[in-house]
Each structure stands twice: as structure tokens, then as C-alpha cells.
Write an enzyme that holds these catalytic residues in place. Structure first.
Site, PDB file in Angstrom:
ATOM      1  N   CYS A 272     -29.017   9.798  17.554  1.00 31.34           N
ATOM      2  CA  CYS A 272     -30.040   9.254  18.451  1.00 31.34           C
ATOM      3  C   CYS A 272     -30.074  10.044  19.762  1.00 31.34           C
ATOM      4  O   CYS A 272     -30.537  11.173  19.801  1.00 31.34           O
ATOM      5  CB  CYS A 272     -29.820   7.760  18.661  1.00 31.34           C
ATOM      6  SG  CYS A 272     -31.275   6.904  19.305  1.00 31.34           S
ATOM      7  N   TYR A 273     -29.576   9.483  20.871  1.00 32.58           N
ATOM      8  CA  TYR A 273     -29.530  10.228  22.121  1.00 32.58           C
ATOM      9  C   TYR A 273     -28.759  11.531  21.930  1.00 32.58           C
ATOM     10  O   TYR A 273     -29.113  12.575  22.504  1.00 32.58           O
ATOM     11  CB  TYR A 273     -28.878   9.386  23.211  1.00 32.58           C
ATOM     12  CG  TYR A 273     -28.841  10.052  24.579  1.00 32.58           C
ATOM     13  CD1 TYR A 273     -29.793   9.749  25.542  1.00 32.58           C
ATOM     14  CD2 TYR A 273     -27.844  10.975  24.899  1.00 32.58           C
ATOM     15  CE1 TYR A 273     -29.764  10.360  26.802  1.00 32.58           C
ATOM     16  CE2 TYR A 273     -27.807  11.590  26.140  1.00 32.58           C
ATOM     17  CZ  TYR A 273     -28.762  11.282  27.084  1.00 32.58           C
ATOM     18  OH  TYR A 273     -28.728  11.898  28.320  1.00 32.58           O
TER      19      TYR A 273
ATOM     20  N   LYS B  49      -8.342  -4.792  16.309  1.00 30.91           N
ATOM     21  CA  LYS B  49      -7.684  -6.051  15.965  1.00 30.91           C
ATOM     22  C   LYS B  49      -7.350  -6.156  14.477  1.00 30.91           C
ATOM     23  O   LYS B  49      -6.249  -6.575  14.109  1.00 30.91           O
ATOM     24  CB  LYS B  49      -8.566  -7.229  16.385  1.00 30.91           C
ATOM     25  CG  LYS B  49      -8.012  -8.600  16.012  1.00 30.91           C
ATOM     26  CD  LYS B  49      -6.770  -8.963  16.810  1.00 30.91           C
ATOM     27  CE  LYS B  49      -7.126  -9.299  18.228  1.00 30.91           C
ATOM     28  NZ  LYS B  49      -5.965  -9.850  18.990  1.00 30.91           N
TER      29      LYS B  49
ATOM     30  N   ASP C  95      -1.090  -9.907  18.959  1.00 30.35           N
ATOM     31  CA  ASP C  95      -0.927  -8.578  19.539  1.00 30.35           C
ATOM     32  C   ASP C  95       0.484  -8.368  20.071  1.00 30.35           C
ATOM     33  O   ASP C  95       1.168  -7.406  19.702  1.00 30.35           O
ATOM     34  CB  ASP C  95      -1.940  -8.355  20.669  1.00 30.35           C
ATOM     35  CG  ASP C  95      -3.376  -8.535  20.211  1.00 30.35           C
ATOM     36  OD1 ASP C  95      -3.625  -8.409  18.995  1.00 30.35           O
ATOM     37  OD2 ASP C  95      -4.240  -8.807  21.056  1.00 30.35           O
TER      38      ASP C  95
ATOM     39  N   HIS D  21     -29.220   5.305  13.474  1.00 35.31           N
ATOM     40  CA  HIS D  21     -27.835   4.891  13.726  1.00 35.31           C
ATOM     41  C   HIS D  21     -27.122   4.596  12.404  1.00 35.31           C
ATOM     42  O   HIS D  21     -27.261   3.501  11.849  1.00 35.31           O
ATOM     43  CB  HIS D  21     -27.798   3.653  14.624  1.00 35.31           C
ATOM     44  CG  HIS D  21     -28.164   3.931  16.042  1.00 35.31           C
ATOM     45  ND1 HIS D  21     -27.245   4.300  16.995  1.00 35.31           N
ATOM     46  CD2 HIS D  21     -29.376   3.916  16.670  1.00 35.31           C
ATOM     47  CE1 HIS D  21     -27.860   4.499  18.149  1.00 35.31           C
ATOM     48  NE2 HIS D  21     -29.155   4.266  17.981  1.00 35.31           N
TER      49      HIS D  21
ATOM     50  N   GLY E  26     -27.446   6.413  23.299  1.00 41.54           N
ATOM     51  CA  GLY E  26     -27.352   5.978  24.684  1.00 41.54           C
ATOM     52  C   GLY E  26     -28.672   5.422  25.160  1.00 41.54           C
ATOM     53  O   GLY E  26     -29.719   5.669  24.554  1.00 41.54           O
TER      54      GLY E  26
END
Length: 525
Positions: free
Chosen positions: A89-90, A381, A235, A176, A62
Site C-alpha cells: 500500500c503506502y 501473547k 507473562d 493488504h 500508512g
């Protein structure tokens, strides 16, 4: 039971709590790549209101500092779930802040690659990993070990690059693993989800078809009938085909010609879906109704809401005309909402903010009579494309570029008029035609032309012109959450620009958009 509860009752689920990182959605995507289902919710989620129990929890990165007065913090009940937890991380700094507050501003920020040094090879989190390249993106860092934790990995600038609780399966990492720059990041995430959380790797589209058809049949029942919106895009087509597989002729697909479709779109959809896929289809001409309501509207959010609301009015009107064999009224409305639509339309109370409202998520009427069915709501997708191929939909249709529900209305920046729509529609047709001729269509994820609300001086036949500007956009992406612009050859762009200016009345200049996502969105509005 909510959609998430239903899916999680069949598939083991990892809960990703989002603290506002631009990478949060990638965590979810990476887990699904090795067939583990993951669901992302805001970090403000109350665990008592969850309604289902995850196999594990990941706290995302974040943009905030955990020690800031307005910093978002996780519901402490997450630690009562008694499941493995991974802080990224955060998320790692959140674990430290909760257990001793050993977090402060670093002497220098760390953005970019770093070398991970595994200090504890016995840690299940780093199984199959050694010294690898990882991606850092932080200004704060741990300045000491939180209470009850030990170090399992370091880097040159982070002596606490990886930590673990001494007794519980709780881990924290400063880097990350979800981004491709972390060379063994997927290995780490798989170690956590599969080896530590013991999540079954049963999230496949083959399994999804069976479970979703069963869910639809149970939801709709043996006699009720469903009305559905289709546009000809992948879709809505996949959703319509799935619904047809589930309940057959009891599904009534409706294509609303809203006056802002692509060139010849209504006729093409009728042939492809109605004749080709045997979907029970009705085409409704409501162009005047939509365009009249859009008159004078320039704000993109208002456009989306007007179009979304008008869609529902038209659907309800058409539903009333259908005479179900059961004698009952139509109860359900099918929509092709995808997971990225849901993510981008959520306004988190804590770290994130709404980017834009999708017409099929945030533009619906509060007093809508029809109940929504959104079978693709949990899918990205590429998962939808795979699902479409499994359902027997043609490769050409499955890999067709996305087209937004609000259509050309959000590709005409400013007021939407019939004249403006026609300019944008013709420019877009030329652009896509040239892309196909160049053999580039399947290499591009989405391409379209926008009509800008500005005029530019030009020269035609020795005469001064003062006409509008077309902006072309083409992007490459896998999940539509991040995207890069497509690097056309100069000759291609020159050819397209020449055709548009010469063949489309009202256009004096053509530009090409080279902005990635983020910071831009795919669409201009």
C-alpha cells in the site's frame, strides 16, 4: 548486543518498517505464523544503526500521502542492503515516489474487497495464487509505472495493483495481504519470506527455549543472581519459570502486593508459583506505600509511572536484603515485557504516536541500578502461552486472562483510594466468577470490571441512591493488537449486573463496553 541483534543472530529475520498503518503489526504476526521471525521498527530507522542484516524488508502501509510535504520516507540505505523488498500500500507508493513520483489522489477511494487479477503467473510473489479476494484501503494510487518496473497484477480500480522491478527482487502491492479479508494473503507473504528471501522457517518456541536459556546463562554468568517481578499472570509466570530453568535457585521471584491486586491474589500466587512450580518466591506487602503515592492522582499516565517507579524502588530494596551465595550483589531484574507492550510504547518520530506507556516499558527509573532481562520481549501473547505449556505450566494458568502491572489502579478511573479499589475488586471478582460458571472463560481473551468516576441515580428499597457506575469489558483477540468485544447473552449480563448492584456497596448501575480495538484500547486507562 541488543535483544534484536541477539535474536537475529540465531533466526533469519524479516525487517518490517512501519509507516503507521493499523495493520503493520499483523505483517509481523503473519510471518511468524509460518515460523519466520520478523521484527518491526519505525520507518525512520537508520539502516546504518541497525546492527544486523535482515533477509528481506517489508515497507508497511500508512495513513499519509507520499507526496505530502510532511510525509515519512524510508532511509535510502535500505536499498543498499541488497535484499528483497516488498512494499505494501503506502510502501508500494513509496517505491513509486522514489522512482518517478507516479503517485496522486485516485478518482475514487478504494476501501474494502477487490478481485486481484494476476497478470504475470511467473512472478514468484504470486506462486500458487490466481484470481483472489484482497482487501484495499487507500485513497492515493499509482497513475503510471515507476522507472524500471513492470505490472504483475491488476484490479478493477487499480491498473498497478502489483508491480515488480525488472531486474531486482523488489515488489509492490496496493492491497493488504496481512489482513484475513485477503483470502490468499498469507500465501503471498510466505512466498516473499520463504521463496524469495530464502528465510529459514526455524522460529519455533521449542527452538526459542533452547536459545533463550543459553542466552540467559551467558548474560548472567555462572554465579550472578537475578531478582524478578511476578504477578501470577501468564507473562511473568512464564518468564519466571524460564529463568528458573536457566539458573535455578539463583533466581529470586518477588510478588509485590501493591494494594491493587485482584481479590486473594497474593495468597493464590504464593501457592501456585511457590508450591506448585517450585519458583523461589518472596511476597512483599507494599500496599500502603503504593496507595499513599497514588493519593490525589487521576491522570492515567502519571498512575503508570508512579507504579512503575515504585515497583523499581521496592525491587531494589528487596534485592538488597537477599544474601547471594556468591557474596555478590544482585545485578539483574527480570520482567515479563511482551512485544505488543514494546510496540505500543514506542513513539515514532514520523507517522505514529504513543498510545499509552506500559509500566514495564516506559515507567522505569532512568537511574535504575538493576540491569533488565526481558526474555519474552520479542514474543506475542499466543507465543508466550505456547511457551508456557512447553515449560510444563498448567493449562489453567497459561490461559489465565492478562492482568496489567498497574492492576486495579488503572481500572479505577480517577483517584485511586482503598475504598475505590475495594469496589472495583469485588465487582471484578463477581464478573469473572459468573464467566467461569457460564463456561465462557476460555472463549474470552480478557475480561474485567472498571469503576467509573461518575455517579448515577438509582433506587434500592424504595430509597433514592446516588452511587457509582461499573463498566464491564470482555474481548476476543489472538495477539492483543486488535480485538472485538465478546457477545454475551442478555441473560448473562442481566445476572452479572444484578449481582454487582446487590452485592457491592457503592454501585448503582452497570454498563457493558462494546468498543473494539482500535479505536479503543483493551484497558480503559
Amino acid at each position: 548486543m541488543s535483544d534484536v541483534e541477539q535474536v537475529s543472530s540465531v533466526f533469519d529475520t524479516i525487517l518490517v518498517l512501519d509507516f503507521g498503518s493499523q495493520y503493520s503489526h499483523l505483517i509481523t504476526r503473519r510471518l511468524r505464523e509460518f515460523n519466520v521471525y520478523a521484527e518491526m521498527l519505525p520507518c525512520t530507522q537508520k539502516i546504518s544503526e541497525l546492527g544486523w542484516k535482515p533477509k528481506g524488508v517489508i515497507l508497511s502501509g500508512g495513513p499519509y500521502s507520499v507526496y505530502a510535504e510532511d510525509a515519512p520516507h524510508v532511509d535510502m540505505d535500505v536499498f543498499k542492503l541488497d535484499v528483497p523488498i516488498l512494499g505494501i500500500c503506502y510502501g508500494m507508493q513509496e517505491l513509486a515516489w522514489i522512482n518517478g513520483k507516479q503517485v496522486a489522489r485516485g478518482e475514487k477511494r478504494e476501501y474494502g474487497p477487490a478481485t486481484l487479477k494476476v497478470e504475470d503467473a511467473s512472478s514468484p510473489l504470486f506462486e500458487g495464487m490466481d484470481h483472489s479476494r484482497v482487501w484495499m484501503s487507500h485513497g492515493d494510487k499509482l497513475h503510471g509505472l515507476p522507472t524500471g518496473y513492470k505490472v504483475i497484477a491488476t484490479s478493477d480500480n487499480s491498473p498497478f495493483c502489483g508491480i515488480t522491478h525488472e531486474e531486482k527482487p523488489i515488489f509492490g502491492i496496493q492491497f493488504h495481504p496481512e489482513v484475513t479479508h485477503s483470502t490468499q494473503g498469507k500465501t503471498l507473504l510466505k512466498n516473499f519470506a520463504v521463496n524469495i528471501c530464502k528465510a529459514n522457517q526455524n522460529w519455533t518456541m521449542e527452538n526459542f527455549i533452547d536459545t533463550e536459556i543459553k542466552r540467559i546463562r551467558e548474560l548472567v554468568g555462572p554465579t550472578a543472581e537475578v531478582i524478578g517481578a511476578v504477578s501470577g499472570g501468564v507473562d511473568s509466570t512464564v518468564a519466571a519459570k524460564l529463568m528458573t530453568e536457566a539458573i535455578g535457585e539463583r533466581f529470586h521471584a518477588i510478588l509485590v502486593d501493591n494494594g491493587v491486586l485482584r481479590l486473594n491474589e497474593a495468597a493464590n500466587v504464593k501457592k501456585t508459583l511457590g508450591e506448585g512450580l517450585k519458583i523461589n518466591l518472596t511476597v512483599v506487602d507494599a500496599a500502603d506505600e503504593f496507595l499513599d503515592k497514588l493519593k490525589g492522582v487521576t491522570d492515567p499516565e502519571k498512575k503508570r509511572k508512579i507504579i512503575g517507579n515504585t515497583f523499581i524502588h521496592v525491587f531494589e530494596r528487596e534485592a538488597a536484603k537477599i544474601q547471594p551465595k556468591s557474596g555478590e550483589e544482585i545485578e539483574f531484574l527480570l520482567q515479563g515485557t511482551l512485544y505488543p507492550d514494546v510496540i505500543e510504547s514506542i513513539s515514532f518520530k514520523g507517522p505514529s504516536q504513543t498510545i499509552k506507556t506500559h509500566h514495564n516499558v516506559g515507567g522505569l527509573l532512568e537511574d535504575m541500578k538493576l540491569k533488565l532481562i526481558e526474555p519474552l520481549r520479542e514474543l506475542f501473547k499466543d507465543e508466550v502461552r505456547h511457551l508456557g505449556e512447553l515449560l510444563g505450566i498448567s493449562h489453567e494458568l497459561v490461559w489465565r486472562h492478562p492482568f496489567p502491572g498497574p492492576g486495579i489502579a488503572i481500572r479505577v478511573l480517577g483517584e485511586v483510594t482503598r475504598e475505590q479499589v475495594e469496589i472495583a475488586r469485588k465487582a471484578d471478582f463477581i464478573y469473572i466468577e459468573e464467566i467461569r460458571k457460564a463456561g465462557l472463560y476460555n472463549k474470552i481473551s480478557q475480561a474485567f470490571a472498571c469503576l467509573l468516576p461518575v455517579k448515577s441515580v438509582g433506587v434500592m428499597g424504595d430509597q433514592r441512591t446516588y452511587e457509582q457506575v461499573i463498566a464491564l469489558r470482555a474481548i476476543e483477540t489472538t495477539d492483543f493488537m486488535t480485538a472485538d468485544w465478546f457477545p454475551f447473552e442478555h441473560d448473562f449480563l442481566k445476572r452479572v449486573a444484578s449481582r454487582i448492584v446487590n452485592e457491592v456497596d457503592g454501585v448503582a448501575r452497570v454498563t457493558y463496553d462494546i468498543t473494539s480495538k482500535p479505536p479503543a484500547t483493551v484497558e480503559w486507562e
